[in-house]
Design a protein around this motif. Structure first.
Motif, PDB file in Angstrom:
ATOM      1  N   PRO A 296      12.641   2.023 -15.660  1.00 21.76           N
ATOM      2  CA  PRO A 296      13.796   2.937 -15.711  1.00 21.76           C
ATOM      3  C   PRO A 296      13.687   4.077 -14.698  1.00 21.76           C
ATOM      4  O   PRO A 296      14.675   4.448 -14.057  1.00 21.76           O
ATOM      5  N   LEU A 297      12.473   4.632 -14.535  1.00 23.46           N
ATOM      6  CA  LEU A 297      12.289   5.691 -13.532  1.00 23.46           C
ATOM      7  C   LEU A 297      12.450   5.134 -12.122  1.00 23.46           C
ATOM      8  O   LEU A 297      12.987   5.804 -11.231  1.00 23.46           O
ATOM      9  N   GLY A 298      11.998   3.895 -11.923  1.00 22.24           N
ATOM     10  CA  GLY A 298      12.161   3.260 -10.617  1.00 22.24           C
ATOM     11  C   GLY A 298      13.623   3.045 -10.276  1.00 22.24           C
ATOM     12  O   GLY A 298      14.044   3.236  -9.128  1.00 22.24           O
ATOM     13  N   GLN A 299      14.435   2.646 -11.273  1.00 19.20           N
ATOM     14  CA  GLN A 299      15.860   2.448 -11.039  1.00 19.20           C
ATOM     15  C   GLN A 299      16.530   3.763 -10.689  1.00 19.20           C
ATOM     16  O   GLN A 299      17.377   3.832  -9.788  1.00 19.20           O
ATOM     17  N   SER A 300      16.147   4.829 -11.397  1.00 17.87           N
ATOM     18  CA  SER A 300      16.709   6.154 -11.105  1.00 17.87           C
ATOM     19  C   SER A 300      16.324   6.610  -9.698  1.00 17.87           C
ATOM     20  O   SER A 300      17.161   7.140  -8.947  1.00 17.87           O
ATOM     21  N   TYR A 301      15.052   6.392  -9.335  1.00 22.45           N
ATOM     22  CA  TYR A 301      14.600   6.762  -7.995  1.00 22.45           C
ATOM     23  C   TYR A 301      15.340   5.963  -6.928  1.00 22.45           C
ATOM     24  O   TYR A 301      15.737   6.508  -5.891  1.00 22.45           O
ATOM     25  N   TYR A 302      15.548   4.663  -7.182  1.00 25.40           N
ATOM     26  CA  TYR A 302      16.251   3.785  -6.233  1.00 25.40           C
ATOM     27  C   TYR A 302      17.675   4.285  -5.977  1.00 25.40           C
ATOM     28  O   TYR A 302      18.111   4.398  -4.828  1.00 25.40           O
ATOM     29  N   GLU A 303      18.391   4.602  -7.044  1.00 26.42           N
ATOM     30  CA  GLU A 303      19.778   5.046  -6.885  1.00 26.42           C
ATOM     31  C   GLU A 303      19.845   6.373  -6.137  1.00 26.42           C
ATOM     32  O   GLU A 303      20.710   6.563  -5.264  1.00 26.42           O
ATOM     33  N   SER A 304      18.932   7.283  -6.451  1.00 26.33           N
ATOM     34  CA  SER A 304      18.916   8.574  -5.748  1.00 26.33           C
ATOM     35  C   SER A 304      18.507   8.394  -4.294  1.00 26.33           C
ATOM     36  O   SER A 304      19.073   9.025  -3.386  1.00 26.33           O
ATOM     37  N   ALA A 305      17.520   7.532  -4.056  1.00 26.39           N
ATOM     38  CA  ALA A 305      17.059   7.299  -2.688  1.00 26.39           C
ATOM     39  C   ALA A 305      18.153   6.686  -1.829  1.00 26.39           C
ATOM     40  O   ALA A 305      18.317   7.047  -0.660  1.00 26.39           O
ATOM     41  N   LEU A 306      18.926   5.747  -2.410  1.00 23.34           N
ATOM     42  CA  LEU A 306      20.025   5.146  -1.652  1.00 23.34           C
ATOM     43  C   LEU A 306      21.018   6.203  -1.202  1.00 23.34           C
ATOM     44  O   LEU A 306      21.486   6.193  -0.058  1.00 23.34           O
ATOM     45  N   ARG A 307      21.359   7.112  -2.122  1.00 27.61           N
ATOM     46  CA  ARG A 307      22.319   8.170  -1.769  1.00 27.61           C
ATOM     47  C   ARG A 307      21.767   9.056  -0.665  1.00 27.61           C
ATOM     48  O   ARG A 307      22.480   9.383   0.301  1.00 27.61           O
ATOM     49  N   LEU A 308      20.501   9.453  -0.782  1.00 23.54           N
ATOM     50  CA  LEU A 308      19.910  10.322   0.227  1.00 23.54           C
ATOM     51  C   LEU A 308      19.820   9.637   1.589  1.00 23.54           C
ATOM     52  O   LEU A 308      20.149  10.229   2.619  1.00 23.54           O
ATOM     53  N   LEU A 309      19.365   8.391   1.597  1.00 21.39           N
ATOM     54  CA  LEU A 309      19.250   7.666   2.870  1.00 21.39           C
ATOM     55  C   LEU A 309      20.614   7.465   3.509  1.00 21.39           C
ATOM     56  O   LEU A 309      20.754   7.550   4.736  1.00 21.39           O
ATOM     57  N   SER A 310      21.618   7.209   2.673  1.00 20.32           N
ATOM     58  CA  SER A 310      22.965   7.039   3.210  1.00 20.32           C
ATOM     59  C   SER A 310      23.473   8.335   3.828  1.00 20.32           C
ATOM     60  O   SER A 310      24.082   8.335   4.903  1.00 20.32           O
ATOM     61  N   GLU A 311      23.197   9.470   3.155  1.00 15.26           N
ATOM     62  CA  GLU A 311      23.639  10.755   3.686  1.00 15.26           C
ATOM     63  C   GLU A 311      22.929  11.078   4.999  1.00 15.26           C
ATOM     64  O   GLU A 311      23.550  11.573   5.958  1.00 15.26           O
ATOM     65  N   VAL A 312      21.620  10.800   5.049  1.00 11.16           N
ATOM     66  CA  VAL A 312      20.870  11.044   6.283  1.00 11.16           C
ATOM     67  C   VAL A 312      21.417  10.189   7.415  1.00 11.16           C
ATOM     68  O   VAL A 312      21.621  10.665   8.542  1.00 11.16           O
TER      69      VAL A 312
ATOM     70  N   ARG B  35       0.820  -1.209   0.000  1.00 10.58           N
ATOM     71  CA  ARG B  35       0.000   0.000   0.000  1.00 10.58           C
ATOM     72  C   ARG B  35       0.856   1.263   0.000  1.00 10.58           C
ATOM     73  O   ARG B  35       0.559   2.224  -0.734  1.00 10.58           O
ATOM     74  N   ARG B  36       1.938   1.250   0.784  1.00 11.89           N
ATOM     75  CA  ARG B  36       2.810   2.440   0.835  1.00 11.89           C
ATOM     76  C   ARG B  36       3.479   2.697  -0.510  1.00 11.89           C
ATOM     77  O   ARG B  36       3.629   3.858  -0.935  1.00 11.89           O
ATOM     78  N   LEU B  37       3.863   1.629  -1.209  1.00 16.70           N
ATOM     79  CA  LEU B  37       4.501   1.834  -2.509  1.00 16.70           C
ATOM     80  C   LEU B  37       3.498   2.311  -3.558  1.00 16.70           C
ATOM     81  O   LEU B  37       3.835   3.113  -4.428  1.00 16.70           O
ATOM     82  N   MET B  38       2.263   1.847  -3.475  1.00 15.13           N
ATOM     83  CA  MET B  38       1.225   2.360  -4.374  1.00 15.13           C
ATOM     84  C   MET B  38       0.986   3.845  -4.122  1.00 15.13           C
ATOM     85  O   MET B  38       0.849   4.637  -5.061  1.00 15.13           O
ATOM     86  N   GLN B  39       0.978   4.240  -2.861  1.00 10.74           N
ATOM     87  CA  GLN B  39       0.797   5.645  -2.525  1.00 10.74           C
ATOM     88  C   GLN B  39       1.989   6.485  -2.994  1.00 10.74           C
ATOM     89  O   GLN B  39       1.818   7.625  -3.444  1.00 10.74           O
TER      90      GLN B  39
ATOM     91  N   GLU C 206       1.579   6.995  -6.680  1.00 10.78           N
ATOM     92  CA  GLU C 206       0.522   7.980  -6.926  1.00 10.78           C
ATOM     93  C   GLU C 206       1.027   9.395  -6.665  1.00 10.78           C
ATOM     94  O   GLU C 206       0.740  10.325  -7.416  1.00 10.78           O
ATOM     95  N   ARG C 207       1.798   9.554  -5.592  1.00 13.49           N
ATOM     96  CA  ARG C 207       2.304  10.887  -5.259  1.00 13.49           C
ATOM     97  C   ARG C 207       3.297  11.382  -6.308  1.00 13.49           C
ATOM     98  O   ARG C 207       3.301  12.560  -6.672  1.00 13.49           O
ATOM     99  N   LEU C 208       4.131  10.480  -6.816  1.00 13.44           N
ATOM    100  CA  LEU C 208       5.119  10.864  -7.821  1.00 13.44           C
ATOM    101  C   LEU C 208       4.521  10.949  -9.218  1.00 13.44           C
ATOM    102  O   LEU C 208       5.081  11.601 -10.099  1.00 13.44           O
ATOM    103  N   GLY C 209       3.402  10.244  -9.426  1.00 10.28           N
ATOM    104  CA  GLY C 209       2.763  10.251 -10.743  1.00 10.28           C
ATOM    105  C   GLY C 209       3.484   9.380 -11.754  1.00 10.28           C
ATOM    106  O   GLY C 209       3.363   9.613 -12.967  1.00 10.28           O
ATOM    107  N   VAL C 210       4.232   8.400 -11.295  1.00 17.40           N
ATOM    108  CA  VAL C 210       4.961   7.504 -12.191  1.00 17.40           C
ATOM    109  C   VAL C 210       4.857   6.079 -11.646  1.00 17.40           C
ATOM    110  O   VAL C 210       4.555   5.866 -10.476  1.00 17.40           O
ATOM    111  N   ARG C 211       5.145   5.114 -12.526  1.00 20.29           N
ATOM    112  CA  ARG C 211       5.219   3.723 -12.084  1.00 20.29           C
ATOM    113  C   ARG C 211       6.687   3.381 -11.824  1.00 20.29           C
ATOM    114  O   ARG C 211       7.541   3.562 -12.686  1.00 20.29           O
TER     115      ARG C 211
END
Length: 301
Positions: free
Chosen positions: A60-76, A35-39, A42-47
């Motif tokens: 492809p957008l999911g892979q880009s989001y994953y790589e960016s998210a990893l960097r952000l989470l690591s920095e946090v 449910r959280r991933l569906m939300q 929906e919030r991003l407007g992409v699959r």
């Protein structure tokens, strides 16, 4: 809505390969994760993921989001760990994979020392000689010996592992002692692994290595069994010194071809990028480097 929490859930799904495995790792229900991933989509407007009954495929957008998210989470995580580290000891759980023979020789001594030093850290150890999938199986860290495959994992060299060619006195008395690598082709050898064709590498002339094809009646993917077979007189084996050191000292095994000693193997710690900021992982790596390079345990330097 917590964007960082959604990132963490999405990254865990990617690392685990399924909603079920990710939910188990996060201590959440599969329905909540889905449910959280569906939300999030929906919030991003992409699959981000294409779902089927058998697998998840990242877009492809999911892979880009994953790589960016990893960097952000690591920095946090690094920011939080850096602040907390000024006043608080490392805390948390390390899921560790390690080679069986190395762990039996070294970790039984080192893990208690580590846990005594860091009272708020817990270690879960899985012993296996197979190259585990850190991301898919949820490991924080793995110890690996030898040449590493190219991957997105981060690797840090910890120590060098010496190796030796050796056989029992009884075998050598019966079959003779090889003086040059080429003579191994006339001997029974005990290679590691299950490959049909095995080559042992020696230091040759100049920069060109000497490769010798070896054969034998027994092949095992465990160094302890190869050591025992060599002691029983079944042939010549080629193993790290931490496995055969005691047998060499008491004469059950004799080293061979010392003038052609191979280059040492690297003992490395490998871990996913998102664990780069984990203080328990980093202090454990530094602890191993400190202990092994100090010579506290044999066979590594």
């Amino acid at each position: 809505m917590n964007p960082f929490e959604d990132m963490r859930i999405f990254c865990q799904v990617m690392d685990s390969g399924s909603f079920t495995a990710a939910a188990d790792q996060l201590g959440l229900s599969k329905q909540f994760v889905s449910r959280r991933l569906m939300q999030l989509e929906e919030r991003l407007g992409v699959r981000l993921l294409n779902r089927s009954t058998r697998r998840l495929d990242v877009t492809p957008l999911g892979q880009s989001y994953y790589e960016s998210a990893l960097r952000l989470l690591s920095e946090v995580e690094q920011v939080e760990q850096g602040i907390a580290g000024q006043t608080v000891e490392p805390r948390g759980t390390i899921r560790l994979s390690a080679p069986l023979s190395f762990a039996m020789a070294h970790l039984g001594e080192l893990l208690p020392l580590f846990l005594q030093r860091y009272r708020d850290v817990t270690v879960e150890v899985d012993l296996s000689d197979r190259p585990v999938d850190l991301l898919g199986e949820g490991y924080d860290l793995a110890l690996r010996i030898g040449v590493l495959e190219d991957s997105t994992l981060i690797a840090r060299r910890i120590a060098s592992i010496q190796r030796v060619y050796c056989a029992s006195p009884a075998y050598l008395a019966e079959r003779g002692t090889p003086l040059r690598p080429e003579e191994l082709q006339g001997h029974d050898c005990l290679p590691y692994g299950h490959s049909r064709q095995v080559q042992w590498r020696f230091e040759g002339q100049g920069n060109k290595p000497l490769l010798v094809n070896v054969t034998g009646r027994m092949r095992v993917n465990n160094g302890e069994l190869l050591k025992d077979a060599a002691i029983a007189g079944m042939g010549i084996t080629y193993l790290p010194t931490f496995i055969v050191e005691a047998a060499l000292k008491d004469g059950r095994l004799v080293s061979l071809l010392d003038d052609f000693e191979p280059a040492p193997l690297a003992l490395s710690a490998v871990y996913p990028q998102h664990r780069q900021g984990s203080r328990p992982v980093q202090v454990f790596i530094e602890f191993l480097r400190e202990q092994l390079n100090r010579g506290v345990v044999s066979g590594a330097r």
